[in-house]
Every structure is written in structure tokens, then in C-alpha cells.
Design a protein around this motif. Structure first.
Motif, PDB file in Angstrom:
ATOM      1  N   SER A 519       6.237  57.812 -26.008  1.00 24.56           N
ATOM      2  CA  SER A 519       7.039  58.027 -27.202  1.00 24.56           C
ATOM      3  C   SER A 519       7.420  59.507 -27.287  1.00 24.56           C
ATOM      4  N   GLU A 533       4.696  52.792 -32.101  1.00 22.60           N
ATOM      5  CA  GLU A 533       5.028  53.480 -30.854  1.00 22.60           C
ATOM      6  C   GLU A 533       4.503  52.690 -29.652  1.00 22.60           C
ATOM      7  N   GLN A 536       7.113  50.238 -29.117  1.00 20.35           N
ATOM      8  CA  GLN A 536       8.330  50.870 -28.610  1.00 20.35           C
ATOM      9  C   GLN A 536       8.265  51.097 -27.104  1.00 20.35           C
ATOM     10  N   ASN A 537       7.085  51.455 -26.593  1.00 16.90           N
ATOM     11  CA  ASN A 537       6.944  51.672 -25.158  1.00 16.90           C
ATOM     12  C   ASN A 537       7.294  50.410 -24.378  1.00 16.90           C
TER      13      ASN A 537
END
Length: 665
Positions: A519, A533, A536-537
Motif C-alpha cells: 500500500s 489495505e 487492496q493489495n
């Protein structure tokens, strides 16, 4: 700087195995007695090796105009090590050489077969032989007691970029190009003037030729020369000495980098940057005290399990690209040397960078048109990218075949252990610095628990805490939070053979896990785990490869992750070097726009240095930055061109404003 790709030397070979330049039609060394001629012409006539032990400084510097096969370097290193055996912290040899057409590795190995007595040293040179990219490549020998700066490229371009102070740099010159009639570009008046500019007062010079125009040119440049008996059947050669040296320097005064004070160096930090700096300093015999905030090294941004190692290049091959192309080769060299003696988890498996959208594809296409040899970077079709990486992506890309991954914490610990073995490194853990105070003869550092240290030189390499520790430096740096996810391997993920870069990165399996991330939280320094996060990865990988099924196997549900905070700069380049006195700087440089080269030297805080803003590329940049800082503090030759030193200077932000006539606000 030329944007053309360097070409390896094209060779023919004589019946006796002597290499002959196809370009110039001349031999690299004489049949049967090349080593003897080198010892006579360059060592004996420059009064080596006796000058090594009689030198008035720690570092003896030799310059050479044509590296060729490296025979002169190997013979000189052999003589130096024999004359000055390793006693722990003795004199050092620094050899600077230029080569426009470097030999390919196999040609180098074949040529060296002519000198079996130099085999051990030859193998060390071949093992470190650099990628053929333009610029300065620094190589280490004999645990740092011998260094070679190999400047690849046209000497007419490279020589003016070698950084040096007013008193010059070189103690002895070897003029060894091909015969003047065959390669006149190596024997110009401009070149002779450059040699004189880099020569220290009373520096010596020898060359095998005694051509009249060479002698006259050297005399005009400021060398007192004479003809002396040549080697073997050759009637004569030239020897000379620099006389009436006038102060000159290639570093602009507004980007001044004077040597540090004699004596100890205190370093604040505990990551890879401070570790590599400490190692380079103790290799020069300096005592170092390393103040680490935590109970062990590499607990901050340098503590990730796997980090990618590859250069940051672009099609313009600007200062950013040039710096990282050189830093990458140096980082590989340092990694491989340390891994021979210390446990470091790493795999130089290559890196594949994907063009996952129109913008990234255009960027990679332009990069592929840059002056990069295939050993450094090569374009890949969709099929090639999938074959090299081992997993389908549906995207074209580029490969960095010499890149890979390594454990940053292992590298940091290895550098510290190597430095400790010298007996010159003292470690102070659990030391949180509360105050830094300038004194008349150095710096005082105080910790929160009341301890304090005094030292003539101070290096602050404390990552994102650097601006807070030195608020008076007003460095425009910022923190970047990054969360890396640790995911279990799977049937598909096991097939990944290289580091895969897209709008993120994914590493090959290590201990049944992969790292995916990271991130990017600009101006954030929180170390808390964040579930969004983590997701999100995974989402970024799926978004970049929407037609592939295997990204769904990336499982972040275990919430295994590591958070680190990096330090970054606006131009994505590190800050390395001395700290300027900003108070009154604008008045000091009121005329800077008109007299940049004749301005007074930059006002500095003596003995204070910073190393930071490594961003997400610290594994690539930290080793060279640490070596640069140690070279600067100790007054040694610097391993980068003058314009790159300007690009890395901590004061560059303020000097650029002044050059544009802007206020320092």
C-alpha cells in the motif's frame, strides 16, 4: 551525456592468444611479455610500489586512460598488496580507469589466461565485471583496501564529469590507449588538459609512447616530461610530473562536498542505509558508533521478509535512471560479497515488470528504446513475459534478468556483522535520540534516557524520522506508509519464477509464503494493521490481470502483514551528503544566477551529513549511497559523476530555487 548503448570490444586473436582490437587494429598487450612491460612502464617509472608506503595520505590514487584487459590494474594491485600487506587499517589503493569498449566477460577471461601468476586477482575482477552501462562502476577488492572505479564510456565525456576538489585527485597517471596513430582520440590536447586538472600537485605520469605531439601536449598542459629508456627493444618512452598546480575543481561551489573531519563518525539509524554506511566507513579505518532506536537492527522499513531488487529506469535515461542503473550493479556486488560470509535469504531470479494499462505500456515501450544492454533490461512480448515469469498475465513487459528478491533485514544484519568484525563498530541499541546539538569541534547527540555522545562527524540516516531530528535542515521529505501482505502459496503461485511487478509486486515463494504489496500512504506514519489495505493489495493484482484466474488464489484473509514507513522525496532521488546552513543562504547567493561557477562554496554545518529518502528502492540505492557518503567523509574519490552528485545533494531544492530567482519559502 551520450544516450547510445555501449558496445563491447570486438576482438581478433593472434596465434599466441593475444587479443587484437578489431576496431583499432592494435594489440592490447605485447606477446609473451605484456606483464613485464606493464611493470616497467607504469609501475617502475612512476616509482611504484615504494611510493605506496611513503604516501602522505591514507589513499593513493592512480588514474588510467584505457582499461583494456585490466592488466595494468591487476599488476598494480598485486604490487600494492605485496608492498603494503593487510595489517587491519593500512593504506588504501584507489584505481580510476576509463574504457569506451569494455571486453565481454568471456573475452576478459580468455585474455587473462596469459598471466597465470595473476589468476587469483583476475578471478575477483571477472566475478565483479559490471554491466556495460555508461558511468562509474565501483568494484571492491581485498576487503575494501583496493577499489576500482571503472568509468565506462567515451573518456572525452567521462573525464570532465569525474568529481574532484581544488587540489585534484590523481597521484599517478597511466597513459595507455592504443597507439596514437591508430586511436588519435585518446591523445588529444583536451584530454591532456583534463589529466592535468585531475592531477594532484607533483603527480607523476608515464606512457609507452614518445610521440612528439604527445610530449608537447603534455608540457603545454602542465607536465614536465622527459624521454627515458623504453621497455625491451623500444628506444624510448615518456615520463612526467605535474608542476605549478593551480586550484581547480569540477564540483560547482553551490553543490560543495568537502571532506569531513578526522576521527570518529556517529550514525543515527538502524536500517539498511545506516548499516551500509557504517560498513563503508570501517573499511576505511574509521571508528563508528551506530545509535539504533530499537533493540535490534532492521525493525523499521528495512524489516520486510522479501524486497525486490531492480533498477528504476526510464526512456530519457535522466539523472534518476542513470543513478539507479549504477546503484543496481553496486547493490548486486555488495549483496553477493556479503552473502559469501553471512546468511542472507535472496534469489536473483529476475524481475518481470508488466505493462498492465496504456500508461504503463507506453512507459515500458519508451524505456525499451533507451541505452540499456540486454543484461540490464530487455523487452518481452506477452508470450515471453509469461514464459519468463512462469504465470499467465496477458501483458507484454520488460525483464530485469539480473534482478530478484532478498530479505532486507538479512542484508542489514550482514552489513553490521561484517563491520563489527573490523573491531571499529560500536552498537548502541534502545537509543531514542532526543536532541542533536552543534558544537565548536563536532556534534553532540543526546538520548531520551540521558546518555550522550560527542563526535566530529554525524550521519543521520533515520528514515522518515530524519526531518524531525534535523528540523533546521528543512528537508522537504515526507513519510510513506506501506503495508505488505504475507500470503500462503498455492498450486498456481508456486509456478511464479520471478518477482512480478505491476501496480504492485508479488514475490516468488519463500518458506511457503509470498509477499504482495505494498500500500502507499503518503504523509502517513501509522504502523497499525489495516484490513482495507490488506484487501487492496489483492484487488490491485486482480485489477491489473482481469482476465486471469490465478490471482484469485492470493489469500489475504489470514491478515498476515507487515507495515513499514519509508521516507521519500519529490523527485524520487535520495538525499545524500552535507547539510547546508539555510540561515542567510539567500543573501549568500544573491548573485548565484549570474556567477554559479564562481560563487562562494555552499555554507555548511561542518561534519553533519544525511542519508535518506530512499523510498521503496532502498535495497537498490542504499549500498551506493552509503559508499558515496563514506567516500565523501574520508576525502576519497567519489563514485558518481558530478551532475549526479548535484542531483543527490541535500541542498538541491534550495539551490535550484535560488538559481531560478525564487525566494526560499
Amino acid at each position: 551525456m551520450s544516450q547510445t548503448t555501449l558496445q563491447h570490444a570486438r576482438l581478433d586473436w593472434s596465434d599466441t592468444g593475444t587479443p587484437i582490437s578489431s576496431e583499432f587494429g592494435d594489440v592490447y598487450f605485447a606477446d609473451n611479455h605484456g606483464l613485464s612491460e606493464t611493470r616497467y612502464v607504469f609501475l617502475l617509472q612512476n616509482r611504484l610500489p615504494e611510493r605506496f608506503s611513503q604516501h602522505d595520505r591514507d589513499c593513493f590514487v592512480i588514474g588510467e586512460t584505457g582499461f583494456g584487459t585490466g592488466l595494468n590494474f591487476l599488476a598494480t594491485m598485486e604490487a600494492f598488496l605485496a608492498q603494503a600487506p593487510d595489517t587491519g587499517h593500512g593504506a588504501r589503493l584507489h584505481f580510476i580507469s576509463f574504457e569506451k569498449y569494455p571486453l565481454a566477460t568471456e573475452d576478459l577471461r580468455k585474455a587473462h589466461g596469459a598471466w597465470p601468476e595473476l589468476a587469483v586477482l583476475s578471478q575477483q575482477l571477472i566475478a565483479q565485471w559490471p554491466i556495460a552501462t555508461s558511468g562509474c562502476h565501483r568494484l571492491h577488492f581485498a576487503h575494501g583496501r583496493v577499489r576500482l572505479d571503472l568509468w565506462l564510456g567515451d573518456i572525452a565525456e567521462m573525464l570532465p564529469r569525474v568529481p574532484h576538489g581544488p587540489q585534484g585527485l590523481v597521484d599517478a597517471w597511466y597513459l595507455d590507449g592504443f597507439t596514437p596513430t591508430r586511436n588519435p582520440e585518446m591523445w588529444t590536447q583536451t584530454l591532456f588538459q583534463g589529466l592535468a586538472r585531475l592531477a594532484r600537485p607533483h603527480a607523476t605520469l608515464t606512457t609507452f609512447t614518445c610521440a612528439g605531439f604527445v610530449r608537447r601536449g603534455l608540457i603545454e598542459a602542465g607536465f614536465a616530461t622527459k624521454k627515458i629508456k623504453g621497455f625491451g627493444s623500444k628506444w624510448s618512452m615518456l615520463a612526467g610530473q605535474r608542476a605549478d598546480k593551480l586550484p581547480q575543481q569540477s564540483i560547482a561551489p553551490c553543490y560543495d562536498r568537502p571532506a569531513g573531519r578526522e576521527g570518529e563518525v556517529v550514525i543515527i539509524g538502524g536500517g539498511v542505509a545506516s548499516a551500509m554506511t557504517a560498513l563503508s566507513l570501517v573499511e576505511r579505518g574509521r571508528k563508528v558508533t551506530l545509535l539504533c532506536e530499537d533493540g535490534e537492527p532492521a525493525t523499521g522499513a528495512s524489516g520486510n521478509r522479501q524486497g525486490a531488487l531492480y533498477p528504476l529506469l526510464n526512456g530519457e535515461h535522466d539523472a534518476l535512471s542513470r543513478f539507479y542503473s549504477l546503484a543496481f550493479g553496486y547493490a548486486r556486488q555488495r549483496l553477493l560479497a556479503l552473502a559469501e560470509r553471512h546468511p542472507i535469504a535472496f534469489e536473483l531470479c529476475g524481475v518481470v515488470q508488466l505493462g498492465y494499462d496504456d500508461k504503463s505500456r507506453a512507459k515500458l515501450t519508451k524505456m525499451s528504446q533507451g541505452p540499456f544492454p540486454p543484461a540490464l533490461m530487455q523487452p518481452l512480448t506477452v508470450a515471453e513475459a509469461e514464459t519468463v515469469a512462469g504465470l499467465p498475465s496477458g501483458h507484454e513487459g520488460v525483464s530485469y534478468p539480473l534482478g530478484g528478491w532478498l530479505c532486507p533485514a538479512d542484508l542489514t544484519r550482514a552489513a553490521i556483522k561484517e563491520a563489527q568484525a573490523s573491531g571499529l563498530l560500536q552498537l548502541e541499541y534502545n537509543t531514542r535520540v532526543s536532541a542533536i546539538t552543534e558544537q565548536a569541534d563536532g556534534w553532540q547527540v543526546e538520548s531520551e534516557d540521558g546518555r550522550h555522545w560527542r563526535s566530529p562527524n554525524l550521519v543521520v540516516a533515520a528514515g522518515h524520522q530524519l526531518p524531525a531530528l534535523l528540523p533546521f535542515a528543512e528537508l522537504p521529505l515526507y513519510p510513506v506508509r506501506g503495508q505488505v501482505s504475507h500470503v500462503p502459496t498455492s498450486a498456481s503461485l508456486r509456478q511464479l519464477k520471478t518477482v512480478l511487478c505491476y501496480d504492485g509486486y508479488l514475490t516468488p515463494m519463500h518458506h511457503e509464503q509470498h509477499c504482495i504489496g505494498a500500500s502507499y500512504g503518503r504523509n502517513q506514519s501509522s504502523l497499525e494493521f489495516r484490513g482495507d489495505e490488506q484487501a487492496q493489495n489483492q484487488t490491485r493484482l486482480q485489477a491489473c490481470l482481469p482476465e486471469q484466474h490465478w490471482p484469485a488464489e492470493v489469500d489475504v484473509s489470514g491478515n498476515e502483514a507487515r507495515v513499514g514507513v519509508r521516507c521519500a522525496s519529490r523527485d524520487h532521488l535520495p538525499v545524500v551528503g552535507p547539510v547546508a546552513r539555510l540561515h542567510g543562504l539567500a543573501d549568500h547567493y544573491v548573485q548565484l544566477q549570474r556567477d554559479q561557477h564562481d560563487a562562494q562554496p555552499l555554507p555548511l554545518h561542518p561534519g553533519l551529513y544525511v542519508l535518506g529518502a530512499l523510498g521503496s528502492r532502498g535495497l537498490c540505492s542504499a549500498p551506493l549511497c552509503g559508499e558515496l557518503l563514506a567516500s565523501e567523509i574520508c576525502g576519497d574519490p567519489l563514485p558518481l559523476a558530478s551532475d549526479l552528485l548535484e542531483a543527490l545533494h541535500p541542498a538541491r531544492y534550495w539551490v535550484r530555487k535560488l538559481l531560478k530567482g525564487k525566494a526560499l519559502v
